[in-house]
Design a protein around this motif. Structure first.
Motif, PDB file in Angstrom:
ATOM      1  N   LEU A   6       0.948  -1.140  -0.167  1.00  0.00           N
ATOM      2  CA  LEU A   6       0.038  -0.031   0.048  1.00  0.00           C
ATOM      3  C   LEU A   6       0.842   1.290  -0.032  1.00  0.00           C
ATOM      4  CD1 LEU A   6      -2.828   1.237   0.353  1.00  0.00           C
ATOM      5  CD2 LEU A   6      -2.638   1.052   2.717  1.00  0.00           C
ATOM      6  N   VAL A   7       2.001   1.361   0.715  1.00  0.00           N
ATOM      7  CA  VAL A   7       2.850   2.328   0.834  1.00  0.00           C
ATOM      8  C   VAL A   7       3.437   2.644  -0.555  1.00  0.00           C
ATOM      9  CG1 VAL A   7       5.035   3.110   1.712  1.00  0.00           C
ATOM     10  CG2 VAL A   7       3.405   2.404   3.407  1.00  0.00           C
ATOM     11  N   GLU A   8       3.576   1.474  -1.376  1.00  0.00           N
ATOM     12  CA  GLU A   8       4.425   1.751  -2.699  1.00  0.00           C
ATOM     13  C   GLU A   8       3.637   2.305  -3.477  1.00  0.00           C
ATOM     14  OE1 GLU A   8       7.525   1.801  -3.646  1.00  0.00           O
ATOM     15  OE2 GLU A   8       8.320   1.311  -1.364  1.00  0.00           O
ATOM     16  N   LEU A   9       2.223   1.717  -3.529  1.00  0.00           N
ATOM     17  CA  LEU A   9       1.184   2.273  -4.503  1.00  0.00           C
ATOM     18  C   LEU A   9       0.930   3.747  -4.241  1.00  0.00           C
ATOM     19  CD1 LEU A   9      -1.122  -0.723  -4.419  1.00  0.00           C
ATOM     20  CD2 LEU A   9       0.055   0.083  -6.407  1.00  0.00           C
ATOM     21  N   LEU A  10       0.902   3.993  -2.879  1.00  0.00           N
ATOM     22  CA  LEU A  10       0.623   5.296  -2.371  1.00  0.00           C
ATOM     23  C   LEU A  10       2.007   6.360  -2.998  1.00  0.00           C
ATOM     24  CD1 LEU A  10      -1.017   5.326   0.892  1.00  0.00           C
ATOM     25  CD2 LEU A  10      -2.057   5.852  -1.112  1.00  0.00           C
ATOM     26  N   HIS A  11       3.050   5.830  -2.938  1.00  0.00           N
ATOM     27  CA  HIS A  11       4.214   6.820  -3.406  1.00  0.00           C
ATOM     28  C   HIS A  11       4.199   6.946  -5.025  1.00  0.00           C
ATOM     29  CE1 HIS A  11       8.426   7.092  -4.258  1.00  0.00           C
ATOM     30  NE2 HIS A  11       8.346   7.921  -3.400  1.00  0.00           N
ATOM     31  N   ILE A  12       3.721   5.899  -5.544  1.00  0.00           N
ATOM     32  CA  ILE A  12       3.458   6.005  -7.013  1.00  0.00           C
ATOM     33  C   ILE A  12       2.516   7.072  -7.449  1.00  0.00           C
ATOM     34  CG2 ILE A  12       2.657   4.813  -9.357  1.00  0.00           C
ATOM     35  CD1 ILE A  12       4.114   2.097  -8.181  1.00  0.00           C
ATOM     36  N   ALA A  13       1.261   6.983  -6.856  1.00  0.00           N
ATOM     37  CA  ALA A  13       0.261   7.904  -7.063  1.00  0.00           C
ATOM     38  C   ALA A  13       0.630   9.241  -6.647  1.00  0.00           C
ATOM     39  CB  ALA A  13      -0.933   7.353  -5.836  1.00  0.00           C
ATOM     40  N   ALA A  14       1.449   9.316  -5.800  1.00  0.00           N
ATOM     41  CA  ALA A  14       1.954  10.745  -5.283  1.00  0.00           C
ATOM     42  C   ALA A  14       2.827  11.303  -6.436  1.00  0.00           C
ATOM     43  CB  ALA A  14       2.711  10.890  -4.251  1.00  0.00           C
ATOM     44  N   VAL A  48       7.661   7.414 -13.917  1.00  0.00           N
ATOM     45  CA  VAL A  48       7.042   7.359 -12.633  1.00  0.00           C
ATOM     46  C   VAL A  48       6.606   5.779 -12.578  1.00  0.00           C
ATOM     47  CG1 VAL A  48       5.584   8.117 -10.890  1.00  0.00           C
ATOM     48  CG2 VAL A  48       6.926   9.746 -12.344  1.00  0.00           C
ATOM     49  N   MET A  49       5.752   5.568 -13.212  1.00  0.00           N
ATOM     50  CA  MET A  49       5.216   4.129 -13.109  1.00  0.00           C
ATOM     51  C   MET A  49       6.316   3.100 -13.377  1.00  0.00           C
ATOM     52  SD  MET A  49       1.685   4.156 -12.808  1.00  0.00           S
ATOM     53  CE  MET A  49       1.123   2.746 -13.664  1.00  0.00           C
ATOM     54  N   LEU A  50       7.210   3.221 -14.434  1.00  0.00           N
ATOM     55  CA  LEU A  50       8.310   2.080 -14.378  1.00  0.00           C
ATOM     56  C   LEU A  50       9.110   1.903 -13.326  1.00  0.00           C
ATOM     57  CD1 LEU A  50       8.972   2.494 -18.403  1.00  0.00           C
ATOM     58  CD2 LEU A  50       7.926   0.585 -17.229  1.00  0.00           C
ATOM     59  N   MET A  51       9.368   3.073 -13.089  1.00  0.00           N
ATOM     60  CA  MET A  51      10.369   3.361 -11.720  1.00  0.00           C
ATOM     61  C   MET A  51       9.897   2.995 -10.455  1.00  0.00           C
ATOM     62  SD  MET A  51      12.564   6.744 -12.185  1.00  0.00           S
ATOM     63  CE  MET A  51      11.399   7.691 -12.164  1.00  0.00           C
ATOM     64  N   GLY A  54       9.581  -1.828  -9.588  1.00  0.00           N
ATOM     65  CA  GLY A  54      10.622  -2.586  -8.781  1.00  0.00           C
ATOM     66  C   GLY A  54      10.272  -2.645  -7.339  1.00  0.00           C
ATOM     67  N   PRO A  55      10.195  -1.362  -6.923  1.00  0.00           N
ATOM     68  CA  PRO A  55       9.880  -1.625  -5.394  1.00  0.00           C
ATOM     69  C   PRO A  55       8.586  -2.151  -5.071  1.00  0.00           C
ATOM     70  CG  PRO A  55      10.879   0.531  -6.067  1.00  0.00           C
ATOM     71  CD  PRO A  55      10.584  -0.156  -7.345  1.00  0.00           C
ATOM     72  N   LEU A  56       7.639  -1.627  -5.879  1.00  0.00           N
ATOM     73  CA  LEU A  56       6.210  -2.155  -5.672  1.00  0.00           C
ATOM     74  C   LEU A  56       6.504  -3.873  -5.717  1.00  0.00           C
ATOM     75  CD1 LEU A  56       3.186  -1.911  -5.280  1.00  0.00           C
ATOM     76  CD2 LEU A  56       3.025  -2.090  -7.714  1.00  0.00           C
ATOM     77  N   ARG A  57       6.977  -4.344  -6.554  1.00  0.00           N
ATOM     78  CA  ARG A  57       7.288  -6.052  -6.698  1.00  0.00           C
ATOM     79  C   ARG A  57       8.022  -6.392  -5.372  1.00  0.00           C
ATOM     80  NH1 ARG A  57       9.256  -6.735 -12.605  1.00  0.00           N
ATOM     81  NH2 ARG A  57      11.029  -6.624 -11.371  1.00  0.00           N
ATOM     82  N   LYS A  58       8.778  -5.607  -4.913  1.00  0.00           N
ATOM     83  CA  LYS A  58       9.849  -6.267  -3.712  1.00  0.00           C
ATOM     84  C   LYS A  58       8.949  -5.853  -2.483  1.00  0.00           C
ATOM     85  CE  LYS A  58      13.867  -5.178  -1.030  1.00  0.00           C
ATOM     86  NZ  LYS A  58      15.130  -4.146  -1.228  1.00  0.00           N
ATOM     87  N   TRP A  60       5.728  -6.267  -2.513  1.00  0.00           N
ATOM     88  CA  TRP A  60       4.629  -7.187  -2.598  1.00  0.00           C
ATOM     89  C   TRP A  60       5.260  -8.794  -2.119  1.00  0.00           C
ATOM     90  CZ3 TRP A  60       3.514 -11.776  -5.432  1.00  0.00           C
ATOM     91  CH2 TRP A  60       2.188 -12.310  -5.486  1.00  0.00           C
ATOM     92  N   ARG A  61       6.532  -9.015  -2.510  1.00  0.00           N
ATOM     93  CA  ARG A  61       7.012 -10.280  -1.782  1.00  0.00           C
ATOM     94  C   ARG A  61       7.364 -10.278  -0.673  1.00  0.00           C
ATOM     95  NH1 ARG A  61      11.732  -9.786  -5.615  1.00  0.00           N
ATOM     96  NH2 ARG A  61      10.759  -9.064  -7.334  1.00  0.00           N
ATOM     97  N   ILE A  62       7.833  -9.230  -0.045  1.00  0.00           N
ATOM     98  CA  ILE A  62       8.105  -9.311   1.380  1.00  0.00           C
ATOM     99  C   ILE A  62       6.538  -9.144   2.159  1.00  0.00           C
ATOM    100  CG2 ILE A  62       8.654  -7.482   3.372  1.00  0.00           C
ATOM    101  CD1 ILE A  62      10.551  -6.503   1.451  1.00  0.00           C
ATOM    102  N   ASP A  63       5.650  -8.591   1.457  1.00  0.00           N
ATOM    103  CA  ASP A  63       4.189  -8.859   2.475  1.00  0.00           C
ATOM    104  C   ASP A  63       3.703 -10.346   2.223  1.00  0.00           C
ATOM    105  OD1 ASP A  63       4.172  -6.355   3.197  1.00  0.00           O
ATOM    106  OD2 ASP A  63       2.945  -5.489   1.523  1.00  0.00           O
ATOM    107  N   GLN A  64       3.827 -10.763   0.990  1.00  0.00           N
ATOM    108  CA  GLN A  64       3.731 -12.221   0.655  1.00  0.00           C
ATOM    109  C   GLN A  64       4.326 -13.090   1.783  1.00  0.00           C
ATOM    110  OE1 GLN A  64       1.182 -13.370  -1.200  1.00  0.00           O
ATOM    111  NE2 GLN A  64       0.626 -11.243  -1.418  1.00  0.00           N
TER     112      GLN A  64
END
Length: 70
Positions: A6-14, A48-51, A54-58, A60-64
């Motif tokens: 969620l934090v990474e998604l909010l960061h992309i949105a910002a 911004v989306m492409l950058m 990577g952090p979003l996938r990372k 997500w993996r940590i949360d999983q």
């Protein structure tokens, strides 16, 4: 939704909101180049989306892994 994801998604949105604001202010400040600013805004938004992927996938993996461990 997992917290890190969620934090990474909010960061992309910002980042996208900031991109839109900068492009609109630039187009307002120099209207003759509005089309150029809009085109560059789309490119910057894509960057911004492409950058953020990577952090979003990372995150997500940590949360999983955390969810599987609990």
């Amino acid at each position: 939704m997992p917290s890190r994801t969620l934090v990474e998604l909010l960061h992309i949105a910002a980042g996208l909101v900031a991109t839109v604001l900068i492009v609109r202010l630039a187009a307002w400040g120099y209207p003759l180049a509005r089309g150029t600013f809009n085109a560059l805004g789309w490119v910057a938004g894509a960057a911004v989306m492409l950058m953020g992927m990577g952090p979003l996938r990372k995150a997500w993996r940590i949360d999983q892994r955390r969810r599987e461990h609990d």
